[in-house]
Design a protein around this motif. Structure first.
Motif, mmCIF file in Angstrom:
data_model
loop_
_atom_site.group_PDB
_atom_site.id
_atom_site.type_symbol
_atom_site.label_atom_id
_atom_site.label_comp_id
_atom_site.label_asym_id
_atom_site.label_seq_id
_atom_site.Cartn_x
_atom_site.Cartn_y
_atom_site.Cartn_z
ATOM 1 N N THR A 182 44.469 11.514 41.108
ATOM 2 C CA THR A 182 45.857 11.114 40.857
ATOM 3 C C THR A 182 46.741 11.522 42.026
ATOM 4 O OG1 THR A 182 46.210 13.190 39.678
ATOM 5 C CG2 THR A 182 45.582 11.292 38.364
ATOM 6 N N LYS B 64 39.969 -0.870 36.710
ATOM 7 C CA LYS B 64 40.595 -0.799 35.385
ATOM 8 C C LYS B 64 39.590 -0.380 34.324
ATOM 9 C CE LYS B 64 43.099 -3.536 31.946
ATOM 10 N NZ LYS B 64 43.804 -4.801 31.650
ATOM 11 N N GLY C 80 46.780 5.161 32.481
ATOM 12 C CA GLY C 80 47.995 4.701 33.139
ATOM 13 C C GLY C 80 47.775 4.127 34.520
ATOM 14 N N ASP D 283 47.096 1.303 35.540
ATOM 15 C CA ASP D 283 47.773 0.019 35.718
ATOM 16 C C ASP D 283 49.181 0.181 36.281
ATOM 17 O OD1 ASP D 283 46.007 -1.964 35.188
ATOM 18 O OD2 ASP D 283 46.546 -2.229 33.086
ATOM 19 N N GLU D 284 49.794 1.330 36.039
ATOM 20 C CA GLU D 284 51.170 1.542 36.472
ATOM 21 C C GLU D 284 51.294 1.690 37.990
ATOM 22 O OE1 GLU D 284 53.065 4.651 34.248
ATOM 23 O OE2 GLU D 284 52.074 4.064 32.375
ATOM 24 N N TYR E 20 55.639 8.160 41.836
ATOM 25 C CA TYR E 20 55.204 7.945 40.454
ATOM 26 C C TYR E 20 55.460 9.215 39.659
ATOM 27 C CZ TYR E 20 52.336 7.088 36.370
ATOM 28 O OH TYR E 20 51.908 6.926 35.073
ATOM 29 N N GLY F 121 55.065 9.441 36.243
ATOM 30 C CA GLY F 121 54.357 9.485 34.973
ATOM 31 C C GLY F 121 53.076 10.303 35.015
ATOM 32 N N ASP F 122 52.335 10.209 33.930
ATOM 33 C CA ASP F 122 51.057 10.903 33.792
ATOM 34 C C ASP F 122 49.973 9.847 33.571
ATOM 35 O OD1 ASP F 122 48.840 12.379 33.173
ATOM 36 O OD2 ASP F 122 49.750 13.479 31.501
ATOM 37 N N LEU F 123 49.134 9.632 34.576
ATOM 38 C CA LEU F 123 48.117 8.578 34.499
ATOM 39 C C LEU F 123 47.117 8.829 33.374
ATOM 40 C CD1 LEU F 123 47.290 7.976 38.276
ATOM 41 C CD2 LEU F 123 48.784 6.631 36.805
ATOM 42 N N SER F 124 46.942 10.080 32.993
ATOM 43 C CA SER F 124 45.934 10.403 31.982
ATOM 44 C C SER F 124 46.483 10.368 30.561
ATOM 45 C CB SER F 124 45.342 11.789 32.242
ATOM 46 O OG SER F 124 46.343 12.787 32.127
ATOM 47 N N LYS F 125 47.784 10.205 30.429
ATOM 48 C CA LYS F 125 48.402 10.262 29.108
ATOM 49 C C LYS F 125 48.343 8.906 28.412
ATOM 50 C CE LYS F 125 52.639 11.737 26.758
ATOM 51 N NZ LYS F 125 54.031 12.241 26.937
ATOM 52 N N SER F 126 47.872 8.907 27.175
ATOM 53 C CA SER F 126 47.856 7.674 26.380
ATOM 54 C C SER F 126 47.713 8.031 24.917
ATOM 55 C CB SER F 126 46.705 6.760 26.803
ATOM 56 O OG SER F 126 45.466 7.323 26.419
#
Length: 464
Positions: free
Chosen positions: A135, A152, A161, A163-164, A382, A384-389
């Motif tokens: 990340t 993806k 995340g 895709d962001e 960026y 955000g948190d790419l691992s958060k979902s």
């Protein structure tokens, strides 16, 4: 803007090691033309030790100490790694934005305080695959839909995340350079006018399909009346690598066993802008290996220069050029199909107007370079948190983007083989590219264990 660029593969003054480095050179010239001040950190080699100015505004510093030759760049001494990381950290503090070309650097703490954009030019080598899961960048660029899907449905499973920050910027081709040109290379290489020239313009790597090419040339010699010449480059790594020198020596021994050694003609590894002279003297270009091409410049360069190409249905080669543009696609290792494709293409002149129109629209040179510049210079961070979902139960699946339904079975890019034509093959063939549910699989007599095994083996992927 002051832009710092990192390239693990060595940037040379006059030539490029391959398509990725050639693209970087084009981008560097473009960034300089737009008025940016660019510093490039790259690897030192015994034949590339001096700092140089690629053009006004672009300084190339070959001062990093990774492994000299490709692949496995981190196979070096720990003190050389420390030296290289110190340099990257030092220069990152002096620039406005950091661009990592072809990823392959995973240490975000080296550039934590600077907006970072990375591109990924392959999804094969360990360094590239590992870097995709990190990340450590604000924007992530890939060259085509195949690469987007591959990332993806792998990286996206652990970093939902992605895709962001993931963006497709299609590779471009300079049609003012890649076009049919007059060339004296036939005379320089002593190739007669009546020789059929089969071009294999790849670096020294067995996975690029040289053995398959030898077999095709062997069979062509018995199928056509004219003499056949197999035209191949001698990579410049022979100057610094005993391994590369040995590769060509063994290649010649193998060619003798095939009975085609007298058909081989070598040309020197050339700068990209000189390659149209080679493409223009060829009758057909072969790209029939099982290397997982993340794009595959050769096929579009070849047809742009008026020379048809045969490619294997592997990686991005399945989709980069559609039917009707003088690129024949054959299943990997189907030598009969490759031979027949060559014979058919030799009978059909390339429609240059149609080809150039397609390439200009689909792989526009200016759009590629401006797209990179916009992402690099935006300096967007960026947050955000790419691992958060949110936890979601997956119930939909699809054929993995690195798999292909063939008459021979399910071809798997990463296993480099066909899975037998069993009930999974038949089910996936009936679904084509459409997604399907776990319930549909169970109704077709698959168990939950079967489903989990197919996912684990990378034949199907859960929809994200």
């Amino acid at each position: 803007m002051k832009i710092l660029v990192f390239s693990m593969a060595t940037i040379m003054k006059d030539v490029s090691m391959g398509g990725s480095q050639r693209h970087l050179r084009e981008l560097l010239f473009y960034l300089a033309k737009q008025g940016h001040e660019v510093t490039v950190l790259t690897n030192k080699r015994s034949d590339n030790t001096e700092l140089f100015e690629l053009c006004t505004g672009v300084r190339v510093l070959p001062i990093l100490r990774f492994k000299e030759t490709f692949p496995i760049p981190y196979d070096t001494y720990p003190f050389h790694l420390a030296h290289s990381y110190e340099i990257i950290c030092k220069y990152a503090k002096k620039h406005d934005v950091f661009y990592i070309h072809d990823a392959q650097m995973d240490y975000g703490y080296l550039h934590a305080g600077i907006p970072t954009v990375a591109s990924l030019k392959n999804f094969v080598y360990p360094e590239a695959m590992i870097s995709a899961f990190h990340t450590n960048r604000d924007r992530f660029i890939v060259s085509c839909h195949y690469m987007y899907e591959s990332i993806k449905y792998t990286v996206g499973r652990v970093l939902p995340g992605i895709d962001e920050i993931l963006t497709v910027v299609k590779n471009g081709i300079d049609l003012s350079v890649y076009k049919p040109v007059e060339s004296d290379w036939r005379e320089r290489l002593a190739i007669a006018k009546d020789h059929i020239v089969v071009l294999f313009p790849h670096r020294p790597d067995i996975s690029k399909g040289i053995m398959n090419t030898f077999e095709v040339v062997k069979r062509l010699k018995s199928r056509v009346k004219k003499p056949i010449k197999l035209l191949m480059p001698k990579h410049f790594d022979v100057n610094v690598s005993k391994e590369t020198e040995t590769f060509y020596h063994k290649l010649q021994e193998t060619a003798e066993k095939y009975g085609i050694h007298e058909s081989i003609t070598y040309y020197p590894w050339l700068p990209g802008h000189e390659m149209p002279e080679i493409y223009s003297i060829a009758d057909v270009t072969l790209c029939i290996g099982n290397f997982i091409e993340a794009f595959g410049y050769v096929q579009i360069e070849s047809i742009a220069c008026g020379t048809p190409a045969v490619v294997s249905n592997v990686g991005a080669q399945r989709t980069i050029v559609p039917e009707g543009y003088h690129v024949a696609k054959v299943d990997y290792d189907d030598i009969d199909a490759a031979v027949q494709a060559v014979l058919s293409l030799l009978e059909e002149p390339v429609n240059l107007e149609k080809v150039h129109s397609f390439l200009d629209k689909t792989y526009n040179y200016e759009a590629n370079l401006s797209g990179y510049e916009q992402l690099i210079t935006s300096r967007a961070r960026y947050k955000g948190d790419l691992s958060k979902s949110e936890e979601q139960q997956t119930s939909q699946y699809k054929l993995a983007p690195w798999c292909y339904i063939s008459e021979k079975g399910i071809y798997h890019d990463y296993y480099y083989k066909y899975f037998e034509k069993n009930k999974l093959h038949n089910f996936l063939a009936s679904r084509m590219d459409k997604p399907f549910s776990a319930e549909e699989l169970i109704e077709a007599s698959f168990t939950q264990q079967d489903i989990e095994h197919a996912v684990e083996e990378g034949i199907i992927v859960p929809m994200i």
